[in-house]
Design a protein around this motif. Structure first.
Motif, PDB file in Angstrom:
ATOM      1  N   PRO A  28      17.506  33.770  49.864  1.00  0.00           N
ATOM      2  CA  PRO A  28      18.286  34.753  49.603  1.00  0.00           C
ATOM      3  C   PRO A  28      18.228  35.747  50.515  1.00  0.00           C
ATOM      4  O   PRO A  28      17.118  35.852  51.018  1.00  0.00           O
ATOM      5  N   LYS A  29      19.325  36.915  50.526  1.00  0.00           N
ATOM      6  CA  LYS A  29      19.244  37.821  51.090  1.00  0.00           C
ATOM      7  C   LYS A  29      18.246  38.916  50.817  1.00  0.00           C
ATOM      8  O   LYS A  29      18.111  39.206  49.823  1.00  0.00           O
ATOM      9  N   LYS A  55      33.652  36.637  51.948  1.00  0.00           N
ATOM     10  CA  LYS A  55      32.432  37.320  51.633  1.00  0.00           C
ATOM     11  C   LYS A  55      32.242  37.582  50.159  1.00  0.00           C
ATOM     12  O   LYS A  55      30.902  37.230  49.724  1.00  0.00           O
ATOM     13  N   GLU A  56      33.016  37.597  49.518  1.00  0.00           N
ATOM     14  CA  GLU A  56      32.928  37.719  47.971  1.00  0.00           C
ATOM     15  C   GLU A  56      32.456  36.393  47.401  1.00  0.00           C
ATOM     16  O   GLU A  56      31.439  36.360  46.670  1.00  0.00           O
ATOM     17  N   ARG A 102      30.850  34.214  49.355  1.00  0.00           N
ATOM     18  CA  ARG A 102      29.510  33.874  49.942  1.00  0.00           C
ATOM     19  C   ARG A 102      28.516  34.343  49.072  1.00  0.00           C
ATOM     20  O   ARG A 102      27.305  33.821  48.807  1.00  0.00           O
ATOM     21  N   ASP A 103      28.639  35.878  48.677  1.00  0.00           N
ATOM     22  CA  ASP A 103      27.742  36.556  47.964  1.00  0.00           C
ATOM     23  C   ASP A 103      27.807  35.783  46.494  1.00  0.00           C
ATOM     24  O   ASP A 103      26.607  35.762  45.890  1.00  0.00           O
ATOM     25  N   LYS A 104      28.716  35.395  45.825  1.00  0.00           N
ATOM     26  CA  LYS A 104      28.662  34.828  44.445  1.00  0.00           C
ATOM     27  C   LYS A 104      27.994  33.480  44.475  1.00  0.00           C
ATOM     28  O   LYS A 104      27.030  33.328  43.213  1.00  0.00           O
ATOM     29  N   TYR A 105      28.230  32.544  45.447  1.00  0.00           N
ATOM     30  CA  TYR A 105      27.495  31.501  45.451  1.00  0.00           C
ATOM     31  C   TYR A 105      26.344  31.187  46.352  1.00  0.00           C
ATOM     32  O   TYR A 105      25.678  29.988  46.388  1.00  0.00           O
ATOM     33  N   ASN A 106      26.020  32.220  47.021  1.00  0.00           N
ATOM     34  CA  ASN A 106      25.015  32.122  48.097  1.00  0.00           C
ATOM     35  C   ASN A 106      24.820  30.949  48.886  1.00  0.00           C
ATOM     36  O   ASN A 106      24.017  30.305  49.224  1.00  0.00           O
ATOM     37  N   ARG A 156      27.347  29.394  52.728  1.00  0.00           N
ATOM     38  CA  ARG A 156      28.248  30.044  53.670  1.00  0.00           C
ATOM     39  C   ARG A 156      29.348  29.059  53.848  1.00  0.00           C
ATOM     40  O   ARG A 156      30.374  29.670  54.254  1.00  0.00           O
TER      41      ARG A 156
END
Length: 163
Positions: free
Chosen positions: A161-162, A70-71, A73-77, A79
């Motif tokens: 982007p989310k 998760k970390e 995934r959020d950092k590098y955008n 999956r």
């Protein structure tokens, strides 16, 4: 004199569901909502399996990808990413679930990765590494070099982007 058999004209025969005076016109097919597919890609199960199992090493690299934590995934955008040696992974499926270790080798010919300290004891007392499927692991720490950073930037830029 014997009479010769009469020839029957097959184009003049009338079946019960055919109207002879109207020509047959096929109905136009509705447009398909499917995406365009290259003509070299087959939907045949047999052909797809052969392509998968005889894939060259460069293609196997991409197929042998693992999801990011998760970390990351959020950092590098991003999956998932092709796995490589020295990545730190957590096993998320199977008998070794929950174990964390470094990838010691990626064996593309056998479609497996070997993780540090994930071994089985043999009958003669020695230990052998256990092959793990890359789809059953989650990358916790990445080994970054300039090529990998470029890959993550490209994948991250193209991702949505989310909200």
């Amino acid at each position: 004199m014997a009479s010769s058999p009469q020839l029957v004209d097959s184009s003049r025969t009338v079946s019960s569901n055919h109207i002879p005076h109207l020509p047959y016109v096929p109905l136009p097919l509705p447009p398909t909502p499917c995406a365009r597919v290259a003509p070299s890609v087959s939907s045949s199960r047999r052909v797809s399996r052969k392509a998968h199992f005889t894939a060259p090493s460069s293609v196997r690299r991409k197929i042998m990808s693992a999801t990011l934590s998760k970390e990351l995934r959020d950092k590098y955008n991003c999956r998932s990413i092709p796995i490589r040696r020295d990545d730190e992974v957590e096993i998320i499926r199977g008998t070794h679930k929950g174990r964390v270790g470094k990838v010691t080798s990626v064996y593309r010919r056998r479609w497996v990765i070997y993780v540090d300290k994930v071994v089985k004891d043999k009958a003669n007392g020695s230990s052998a590494p256990v092959g793990i499927d890359p789809s059953k692991v989650k990358v916790v720490t990445l080994k970054l070099d300039k090529d990998r950073v470029n890959l993550l930037e490209r994948k991250g830029a193209g991702a949505k982007p989310k909200a």
